[in-house]
Design an enzyme around this catalytic site. Structure first.
Site, mmCIF file in Angstrom:
data_model
loop_
_atom_site.group_PDB
_atom_site.id
_atom_site.type_symbol
_atom_site.label_atom_id
_atom_site.label_comp_id
_atom_site.label_asym_id
_atom_site.label_seq_id
_atom_site.Cartn_x
_atom_site.Cartn_y
_atom_site.Cartn_z
ATOM 1 N N SER A 168 0.861 -1.175 0.000
ATOM 2 C CA SER A 168 0.000 0.000 0.000
ATOM 3 C C SER A 168 0.897 1.224 0.000
ATOM 4 C CB SER A 168 -0.883 0.011 1.256
ATOM 5 O OG SER A 168 -1.541 1.258 1.408
ATOM 6 N N TYR A 195 -2.460 -1.377 10.372
ATOM 7 C CA TYR A 195 -2.408 -1.482 8.915
ATOM 8 C C TYR A 195 -1.045 -1.044 8.398
ATOM 9 C CZ TYR A 195 -3.927 -1.008 4.035
ATOM 10 O OH TYR A 195 -4.056 -1.132 2.668
#
Length: 286
Positions: free
Chosen positions: A142, A155
Protein backbone atom coordinates in the site's frame (compact mmCIF):
# COMPACT_ATOMS: atom_id res chain seq x y z
CA UNK A 1 9.44 -11.25 -18.47
CA UNK A 2 7.92 -10.34 -21.82
CA UNK A 3 6.05 -13.48 -22.90
CA UNK A 4 3.48 -14.64 -20.34
CA UNK A 5 1.38 -16.77 -22.67
CA UNK A 6 0.84 -20.29 -21.30
CA UNK A 7 2.16 -19.54 -17.80
CA UNK A 8 0.07 -20.17 -14.70
CA UNK A 9 -0.80 -17.46 -12.20
CA UNK A 10 -2.04 -17.82 -8.62
CA UNK A 11 -3.94 -14.78 -7.31
CA UNK A 12 -5.19 -14.37 -3.75
CA UNK A 13 -8.19 -12.10 -3.36
CA UNK A 14 -8.61 -12.86 -7.03
CA UNK A 15 -12.40 -12.79 -7.31
CA UNK A 16 -12.85 -9.04 -6.84
CA UNK A 17 -11.13 -5.68 -6.65
CA UNK A 18 -7.47 -5.44 -7.57
CA UNK A 19 -7.13 -9.22 -7.75
CA UNK A 20 -9.83 -9.49 -10.39
CA UNK A 21 -8.34 -6.56 -12.29
CA UNK A 22 -4.99 -8.37 -12.38
CA UNK A 23 -6.69 -11.60 -13.48
CA UNK A 24 -8.42 -9.84 -16.37
CA UNK A 25 -5.17 -8.30 -17.61
CA UNK A 26 -3.35 -11.64 -17.38
CA UNK A 27 -6.15 -13.47 -19.19
CA UNK A 28 -5.69 -11.19 -22.19
CA UNK A 29 -2.07 -12.38 -22.27
CA UNK A 30 -3.04 -16.05 -22.36
CA UNK A 31 -2.12 -16.76 -18.73
CA UNK A 32 -3.89 -19.69 -17.06
CA UNK A 33 -5.51 -18.54 -13.83
CA UNK A 34 -5.99 -19.88 -10.33
CA UNK A 35 -8.02 -17.45 -8.26
CA UNK A 36 -8.67 -17.85 -4.55
CA UNK A 37 -10.95 -15.86 -2.28
CA UNK A 38 -13.19 -16.32 0.75
CA UNK A 39 -16.62 -15.85 -0.86
CA UNK A 40 -18.10 -18.56 -3.06
CA UNK A 41 -20.52 -16.32 -4.95
CA UNK A 42 -17.84 -13.88 -6.10
CA UNK A 43 -15.54 -16.77 -6.98
CA UNK A 44 -18.22 -18.38 -9.12
CA UNK A 45 -18.90 -15.12 -10.97
CA UNK A 46 -15.21 -14.42 -11.57
CA UNK A 47 -14.53 -17.96 -12.77
CA UNK A 48 -17.47 -17.80 -15.20
CA UNK A 49 -16.14 -14.56 -16.67
CA UNK A 50 -12.47 -15.54 -16.88
CA UNK A 51 -13.06 -19.08 -18.14
CA UNK A 52 -14.34 -17.63 -21.39
CA UNK A 53 -10.79 -16.40 -22.07
CA UNK A 54 -8.39 -18.89 -20.46
CA UNK A 55 -8.41 -22.07 -18.34
CA UNK A 56 -9.42 -20.93 -14.85
CA UNK A 57 -9.72 -22.68 -11.50
CA UNK A 58 -11.25 -21.13 -8.38
CA UNK A 59 -10.91 -22.12 -4.73
CA UNK A 60 -12.08 -20.95 -1.33
CA UNK A 61 -8.96 -20.12 0.69
CA UNK A 62 -8.31 -18.17 3.86
CA UNK A 63 -4.68 -17.10 3.35
CA UNK A 64 -4.01 -17.64 7.06
CA UNK A 65 -4.55 -21.40 6.67
CA UNK A 66 -1.14 -22.84 5.76
CA UNK A 67 -2.24 -26.46 5.44
CA UNK A 68 -5.10 -25.57 3.13
CA UNK A 69 -2.76 -23.31 1.17
CA UNK A 70 -0.53 -26.26 0.31
CA UNK A 71 -3.51 -28.42 -0.61
CA UNK A 72 -4.85 -25.76 -2.98
CA UNK A 73 -1.39 -25.18 -4.47
CA UNK A 74 -1.01 -28.88 -5.22
CA UNK A 75 -4.42 -29.08 -6.85
CA UNK A 76 -3.82 -25.96 -8.92
CA UNK A 77 -0.53 -27.26 -10.28
CA UNK A 78 -2.03 -30.65 -11.06
CA UNK A 79 -4.75 -29.00 -13.14
CA UNK A 80 -3.04 -25.95 -14.67
CA UNK A 81 0.67 -26.68 -14.48
CA UNK A 82 3.48 -25.09 -12.44
CA UNK A 83 2.72 -21.70 -10.92
CA UNK A 84 5.34 -19.19 -11.99
CA UNK A 85 3.34 -16.00 -11.44
CA UNK A 86 2.31 -15.38 -7.83
CA UNK A 87 0.12 -12.50 -6.69
CA UNK A 88 -0.18 -12.13 -2.92
CA UNK A 89 -3.01 -9.65 -3.07
CA UNK A 90 -5.60 -10.59 -0.44
CA UNK A 91 -5.90 -8.07 2.36
CA UNK A 92 -8.14 -6.19 4.74
CA UNK A 93 -8.36 -2.64 5.96
CA UNK A 94 -9.76 -0.99 9.07
CA UNK A 95 -8.90 -2.03 12.58
CA UNK A 96 -9.26 -0.21 15.87
CA UNK A 97 -7.96 3.26 16.65
CA UNK A 98 -4.63 3.56 18.46
CA UNK A 99 -6.25 3.79 21.89
CA UNK A 100 -8.50 0.76 21.32
CA UNK A 101 -6.08 -1.76 19.78
CA UNK A 102 -6.10 -5.26 21.22
CA UNK A 103 -4.00 -8.38 20.77
CA UNK A 104 -6.92 -9.87 18.85
CA UNK A 105 -7.09 -6.97 16.42
CA UNK A 106 -3.32 -7.04 15.94
CA UNK A 107 -3.45 -10.74 15.13
CA UNK A 108 -6.32 -10.29 12.66
CA UNK A 109 -4.57 -7.51 10.75
CA UNK A 110 -1.07 -8.98 10.73
CA UNK A 111 -2.10 -12.58 10.06
CA UNK A 112 -3.95 -11.58 6.89
CA UNK A 113 -2.02 -8.59 5.53
CA UNK A 114 1.48 -9.80 6.35
CA UNK A 115 1.10 -13.45 7.26
CA UNK A 116 -0.95 -14.15 4.14
CA UNK A 117 1.86 -12.79 1.97
CA UNK A 118 4.42 -14.85 3.86
CA UNK A 119 2.31 -17.97 3.40
CA UNK A 120 2.00 -17.40 -0.33
CA UNK A 121 5.72 -16.83 -0.74
CA UNK A 122 6.69 -19.81 1.38
CA UNK A 123 4.26 -22.09 -0.42
CA UNK A 124 5.31 -21.27 -3.97
CA UNK A 125 8.81 -19.76 -3.85
CA UNK A 126 10.66 -23.05 -3.12
CA UNK A 127 8.83 -24.70 -6.02
CA UNK A 128 9.74 -21.88 -8.37
CA UNK A 129 13.39 -22.01 -7.31
CA UNK A 130 13.58 -25.81 -7.67
CA UNK A 131 12.10 -25.76 -11.18
CA UNK A 132 14.59 -23.15 -12.38
CA UNK A 133 12.19 -21.69 -14.91
CA UNK A 134 12.05 -18.17 -13.52
CA UNK A 135 8.89 -16.40 -12.56
CA UNK A 136 7.57 -13.30 -10.86
CA UNK A 137 6.05 -12.50 -7.46
CA UNK A 138 3.84 -9.46 -6.90
CA UNK A 139 3.06 -8.55 -3.30
CA UNK A 140 0.31 -6.02 -2.69
CA UNK A 141 1.39 -3.55 -0.03
CA UNK A 142 0.00 0.00 0.00
CA UNK A 143 1.06 3.60 -0.22
CA UNK A 144 0.65 3.29 3.56
CA UNK A 145 3.52 0.80 3.50
CA UNK A 146 5.89 3.59 2.49
CA UNK A 147 4.54 6.64 4.31
CA UNK A 148 2.21 7.16 7.25
CA UNK A 149 -0.64 9.24 5.88
CA UNK A 150 -3.59 8.52 8.13
CA UNK A 151 -3.79 4.73 7.98
CA UNK A 152 -4.10 2.96 11.31
CA UNK A 153 -1.08 1.76 13.26
CA UNK A 154 -1.78 -1.92 12.64
CA UNK A 155 -2.41 -1.48 8.92
CA UNK A 156 0.78 0.56 8.50
CA UNK A 157 2.80 -1.99 10.45
CA UNK A 158 1.57 -4.83 8.25
CA UNK A 159 2.12 -3.00 4.97
CA UNK A 160 5.56 -1.70 5.95
CA UNK A 161 6.39 -5.33 6.71
CA UNK A 162 5.28 -6.40 3.22
CA UNK A 163 7.46 -3.70 1.67
CA UNK A 164 10.57 -4.66 3.63
CA UNK A 165 10.13 -8.39 3.01
CA UNK A 166 9.50 -7.85 -0.70
CA UNK A 167 12.53 -5.68 -1.25
CA UNK A 168 14.69 -8.27 0.51
CA UNK A 169 13.17 -10.97 -1.70
CA UNK A 170 13.95 -8.86 -4.77
CA UNK A 171 17.63 -9.02 -3.85
CA UNK A 172 17.57 -12.69 -2.87
CA UNK A 173 15.62 -14.09 -5.83
CA UNK A 174 17.31 -12.27 -8.69
CA UNK A 175 19.94 -15.01 -9.04
CA UNK A 176 17.15 -17.51 -9.68
CA UNK A 177 15.58 -15.45 -12.42
CA UNK A 178 12.54 -14.67 -10.27
CA UNK A 179 11.38 -11.08 -10.28
CA UNK A 180 9.61 -9.29 -7.44
CA UNK A 181 7.30 -6.30 -7.56
CA UNK A 182 5.73 -4.38 -4.68
CA UNK A 183 2.33 -2.95 -5.53
CA UNK A 184 1.77 0.21 -3.49
CA UNK A 185 -1.68 1.41 -4.56
CA UNK A 186 -3.29 4.66 -3.62
CA UNK A 187 -7.06 4.78 -3.72
CA UNK A 188 -8.56 2.05 -5.92
CA UNK A 189 -12.29 1.71 -6.44
CA UNK A 190 -12.88 -1.57 -4.61
CA UNK A 191 -15.22 -2.69 -1.86
CA UNK A 192 -12.40 -3.38 0.58
CA UNK A 193 -13.96 -1.45 3.46
CA UNK A 194 -17.24 -3.36 3.38
CA UNK A 195 -15.51 -6.65 2.53
CA UNK A 196 -13.26 -6.24 5.56
CA UNK A 197 -16.24 -5.57 7.80
CA UNK A 198 -18.05 -8.64 6.49
CA UNK A 199 -14.97 -10.83 6.93
CA UNK A 200 -14.54 -9.77 10.55
CA UNK A 201 -18.17 -9.85 11.65
CA UNK A 202 -18.47 -11.88 14.83
CA UNK A 203 -20.44 -15.08 15.29
CA UNK A 204 -23.23 -13.07 16.85
CA UNK A 205 -23.53 -10.92 13.73
CA UNK A 206 -22.03 -7.82 15.31
CA UNK A 207 -19.16 -5.72 13.99
CA UNK A 208 -16.14 -5.80 16.37
CA UNK A 209 -15.19 -2.29 15.23
CA UNK A 210 -18.45 -0.31 14.88
CA UNK A 211 -18.81 2.13 12.01
CA UNK A 212 -17.34 5.59 12.40
CA UNK A 213 -17.09 8.83 10.47
CA UNK A 214 -13.51 7.89 9.62
CA UNK A 215 -14.70 4.65 8.05
CA UNK A 216 -17.24 6.54 5.96
CA UNK A 217 -14.51 8.90 4.78
CA UNK A 218 -12.41 5.89 3.80
CA UNK A 219 -15.29 4.44 1.80
CA UNK A 220 -15.75 7.72 -0.06
CA UNK A 221 -12.03 8.13 -0.84
CA UNK A 222 -11.56 4.54 -1.99
CA UNK A 223 -14.60 4.56 -4.25
CA UNK A 224 -13.25 7.70 -5.93
CA UNK A 225 -9.99 5.97 -6.83
CA UNK A 226 -8.75 4.41 -10.05
CA UNK A 227 -10.38 1.28 -11.44
CA UNK A 228 -9.13 -2.23 -10.59
CA UNK A 229 -8.77 -2.97 -14.30
CA UNK A 230 -6.41 -0.02 -14.68
CA UNK A 231 -4.35 -1.36 -11.79
CA UNK A 232 -4.28 -4.75 -13.50
CA UNK A 233 -2.72 -3.18 -16.59
CA UNK A 234 -0.20 -1.32 -14.42
CA UNK A 235 0.82 -4.58 -12.74
CA UNK A 236 1.15 -6.34 -16.09
CA UNK A 237 3.45 -3.56 -17.28
CA UNK A 238 5.53 -3.88 -14.10
CA UNK A 239 6.04 -7.61 -14.63
CA UNK A 240 7.14 -7.13 -18.21
CA UNK A 241 9.40 -4.24 -17.24
CA UNK A 242 10.76 -5.95 -14.09
CA UNK A 243 9.79 -2.96 -11.93
CA UNK A 244 10.30 -3.27 -8.18
CA UNK A 245 7.99 -0.53 -6.92
CA UNK A 246 4.60 -0.12 -8.56
CA UNK A 247 2.33 2.90 -7.99
CA UNK A 248 -1.21 3.50 -9.18
CA UNK A 249 -1.15 7.31 -8.91
CA UNK A 250 1.08 10.12 -7.61
CA UNK A 251 -0.83 10.70 -4.37
CA UNK A 252 1.99 9.74 -2.00
CA UNK A 253 4.78 11.48 -3.93
CA UNK A 254 5.01 14.62 -1.73
CA UNK A 255 4.79 12.48 1.40
CA UNK A 256 7.62 10.27 0.14
CA UNK A 257 9.76 13.33 -0.46
CA UNK A 258 9.01 14.63 3.03
CA UNK A 259 9.82 11.27 4.59
CA UNK A 260 13.11 11.11 2.71
CA UNK A 261 14.02 14.53 4.11
CA UNK A 262 13.05 13.39 7.61
CA UNK A 263 15.21 10.26 7.35
CA UNK A 264 18.29 11.96 5.95
CA UNK A 265 18.05 14.98 8.28
CA UNK A 266 18.52 12.59 11.21
CA UNK A 267 22.21 12.41 10.25
CA UNK A 268 22.67 16.09 11.17
CA UNK A 269 22.72 15.65 14.97
CA UNK A 270 25.06 12.67 14.49
CA UNK A 271 27.47 14.85 12.51
CA UNK A 272 27.36 17.45 15.28
CA UNK A 273 28.34 14.83 17.85
CA UNK A 274 31.12 13.47 15.63
CA UNK A 275 32.52 16.96 15.24
CA UNK A 276 33.26 17.08 18.96
CA UNK A 277 34.22 13.38 19.20
CA UNK A 278 36.15 12.71 16.00
CA UNK A 279 37.78 9.53 17.29
CA UNK A 280 34.50 7.62 17.52
CA UNK A 281 34.72 4.56 15.26
CA UNK A 282 32.35 4.72 12.28
CA UNK A 283 30.73 1.52 11.06
CA UNK A 284 29.80 1.43 7.39
CA UNK A 285 27.10 -1.22 7.74
CA UNK A 286 24.63 -2.46 10.30
Amino acid sequence: MEDLNGRTAFITGGARGIGLGIARSLAKQGVKLAIVDIDQATLDAAKAELSELVPTEAFILDVRDRERYVEVADEVESKLGPVSLLFNNAGVTGGESTAKMTYESWDWMLDINLGGVINGVQTFMPRMIERGEGGHIVNTASGAGLVVIGAGVMYSAAKFGVVGMSEALWHGLSKYGIGVSILCPGYVSTGIVDNSIAFRTGDDGTDPAPDTAKRENSRHSIEGGVSPDFVGDIVLNAIKGKHLYVYTDRMIEPYLEERHKMLTSAFEPLEALLAVAPDVKQETSA
